[in-house]
Scaffold this motif. Structure first.
Motif, mmCIF file in Angstrom:
data_model
loop_
_atom_site.group_PDB
_atom_site.id
_atom_site.type_symbol
_atom_site.label_atom_id
_atom_site.label_comp_id
_atom_site.label_asym_id
_atom_site.label_seq_id
_atom_site.Cartn_x
_atom_site.Cartn_y
_atom_site.Cartn_z
ATOM 1 N N THR A 87 4.011 -6.527 -3.077
ATOM 2 C CA THR A 87 2.640 -6.738 -3.526
ATOM 3 C C THR A 87 1.643 -6.602 -2.378
ATOM 4 O OG1 THR A 87 3.425 -8.218 -5.251
ATOM 5 C CG2 THR A 87 1.099 -8.367 -4.672
ATOM 6 N N SER A 89 -2.113 -7.092 -0.467
ATOM 7 C CA SER A 89 -3.213 -8.056 -0.384
ATOM 8 C C SER A 89 -4.504 -7.277 -0.619
ATOM 9 C CB SER A 89 -3.232 -8.750 0.976
ATOM 10 O OG SER A 89 -3.324 -7.808 2.022
ATOM 11 N N THR A 90 -5.430 -7.858 -1.362
ATOM 12 C CA THR A 90 -6.678 -7.177 -1.723
ATOM 13 C C THR A 90 -7.865 -7.974 -1.208
ATOM 14 O OG1 THR A 90 -5.683 -6.207 -3.708
ATOM 15 C CG2 THR A 90 -8.090 -6.333 -3.638
ATOM 16 N N SER A 91 -8.818 -7.263 -0.635
ATOM 17 C CA SER A 91 -10.033 -7.906 -0.139
ATOM 18 C C SER A 91 -11.250 -7.143 -0.635
ATOM 19 C CB SER A 91 -10.031 -7.976 1.387
ATOM 20 O OG SER A 91 -9.981 -6.675 1.948
ATOM 21 N N HIS A 99 -6.912 -2.502 -0.315
ATOM 22 C CA HIS A 99 -5.570 -2.963 -0.674
ATOM 23 C C HIS A 99 -4.630 -2.625 0.485
ATOM 24 C CE1 HIS A 99 -7.277 -3.148 -4.736
ATOM 25 N NE2 HIS A 99 -7.663 -1.895 -4.559
ATOM 26 N N THR A 100 -3.974 -3.652 1.025
ATOM 27 C CA THR A 100 -3.120 -3.464 2.198
ATOM 28 C C THR A 100 -1.663 -3.761 1.849
ATOM 29 O OG1 THR A 100 -4.946 -4.111 3.652
ATOM 30 C CG2 THR A 100 -2.732 -4.122 4.594
ATOM 31 N N HIS A 103 1.697 -7.110 2.022
ATOM 32 C CA HIS A 103 0.754 -8.224 1.991
ATOM 33 C C HIS A 103 0.648 -8.851 3.379
ATOM 34 C CE1 HIS A 103 -1.161 -12.005 0.881
ATOM 35 N NE2 HIS A 103 -1.403 -11.512 -0.320
ATOM 36 N N SER A 105 0.283 -11.716 4.505
ATOM 37 C CA SER A 105 0.989 -12.970 4.794
ATOM 38 C C SER A 105 2.498 -12.860 4.599
ATOM 39 C CB SER A 105 0.453 -14.086 3.891
ATOM 40 O OG SER A 105 0.669 -13.769 2.525
ATOM 41 N N ASN A 106 2.971 -11.723 4.104
ATOM 42 C CA ASN A 106 4.393 -11.594 3.777
ATOM 43 C C ASN A 106 5.175 -10.740 4.763
ATOM 44 O OD1 ASN A 106 3.856 -13.100 1.511
ATOM 45 N ND2 ASN A 106 3.767 -11.356 0.121
ATOM 46 N N THR A 331 -8.134 -4.925 -8.364
ATOM 47 C CA THR A 331 -6.771 -5.466 -8.207
ATOM 48 C C THR A 331 -5.785 -4.335 -7.991
ATOM 49 O OG1 THR A 331 -6.420 -5.453 -10.610
ATOM 50 C CG2 THR A 331 -7.240 -7.509 -9.636
#
Length: 333
Positions: A87, A89-91, A99-100, A103, A105-106, A331
């Motif tokens: 998944t 990460s979206t900012s 969208h990166t 993610h 943090s993962n 998203t």
């Protein structure tokens, strides 16, 4: 009468549970533009049973079910990267959104993100809808060359297929980005020893993502029960005008004293591959792949011939990469 691909479609859906159909409404994603299915293969690992006192086979038995499908398409949306990086990460509070993958943090996922693929075809006498469950993206490549589109190829393995149905999707999934990237929308940057610099006069580029993922089987079932990842391989090649000795020297330096194992250390970007529509603000659509831990596998001079241009080809490997997609979707899909 035989029918053409104009009677067919292909689309996919992410799985929350391995090889479990998420339902018809979940198949909302095309792989890209100008999709084509190269082949679909299904095998039940036939076992031949022999018998004393005769030469012909006595019977058949069957083992694990496995299948494969290959899909070719033109790069437009970035969503298939989820199968490699998990998944995103979206900012962003409004368009454009960033969208990166993976993610933030993962980090690089150690497990497989699986999906289900539907292939539909309106045959002359019967509709055919096949659901290929427990799909894993075994390899994915992006390539382009002068005067060409940005071509993608996905090799997929699946471990579960049941009975086909006759129910087709009346409105198959459409590409939400809907922008066909071509060679003219691409750029490549390379770390030259001091900075990341655009490589001019690129003739062709290829980048390969190989998950080395496998299906897992267990006693008690013909079909796969799970999937797992092994070593993740990133490599590619590009051809450019032979203008200087920089890249050849980077290869020589690998065994110099002291040796240099990578052209740029740590997680610093050493190779950037970017495709953009050239838009800004809400109009921007771009996909950037940032490779780190890059090393040159081989350097080739592609002939020195009278009155012909001279090119060098770089074959490279990378330890890892991140993907940044910018578009109007709030998203990640």
């Amino acid at each position: 009468m035989v029918r053409t691909g104009s009677h067919g479609y292909i689309q996919y859906a992410w799985e929350s549970t391995f090889a479990t159909d998420a339902g018809s409404s979940a198949y909302t994603k095309p792989f890209g533009l100008q999709q084509s299915v190269g082949s679909i293969s299904l095998n039940n690992s036939r076992k031949d049973l022999r018998k004393l006192n005769q030469v012909e086979r006595a019977a058949f038995a069957y083992g694990q079910q496995s299948g494969s499908v290959s899909v070719d398409f033109i790069l437009s949306n970035p969503w298939l990267f989820k199968s490699v990086y998990g998944t995103a990460s979206t900012s962003g509070l409004s368009a454009p959104y960033t969208h990166t993958f993976p993610h933030a943090s993962n980090g690089q996922p150690k497990t497989v993100t699986t999906f289900s693929t539907e292939v539909g075809f309106a045959g002359e006498t019967e509709n055919i809808s096949r659901k290929l469950l427990g799909c894993i993206l075994t390899s994915f490549s992006i390539s382009t060359a002068v005067d060409d589109l940005v071509n993608c190829s996905a090799d997929i393995t699946f471990g579960n297929e049941g009975d086909a149905t006759t129910s087709l999707d009346a409105t198959p999934a459409a590409d939400d980005i809907n922008f066909p990237y071509t060679f003219a929308h691409g750029a490549l940057k390379w770390y030259n020893g001091s900075s990341l610099t655009t490589v001019a006069e690129i003739q062709n580029i290829t980048a390969n993502f190989t998950q080395n993922a496998n299906l897992l089987y267990s006693v008690g079932a013909h079909k796969a029960t799970s999937a797992y990842r092994q070593g993740f391989d990133l490599n590619g090649t590009f051809q450019t005008s032979w203008k200087d000795n920089n890249m050849l020297q980077q290869l020589v330096d690998q065994i110099d004293k002291p040796p240099t194992s990578e052209i740029h250390s740590g997680s610093s970007v050493a190779l950037e591959l970017k495709f953009t529509n050239g838009g800004s603000g809400a109009a921007e659509k771009s996909i950037t792949v940032n490779f780190y831990g890059v090393t040159i596998d081989s350097h080739n001079v592609d002939g020195i011939v009278p009155v012909e241009p001279v090119f060098e080809t770089i074959n490279w490997e990378a330890r890892g990469a991140t993907v940044v997609a910018i578009n109007g979707e709030s998203t990640a899909k």
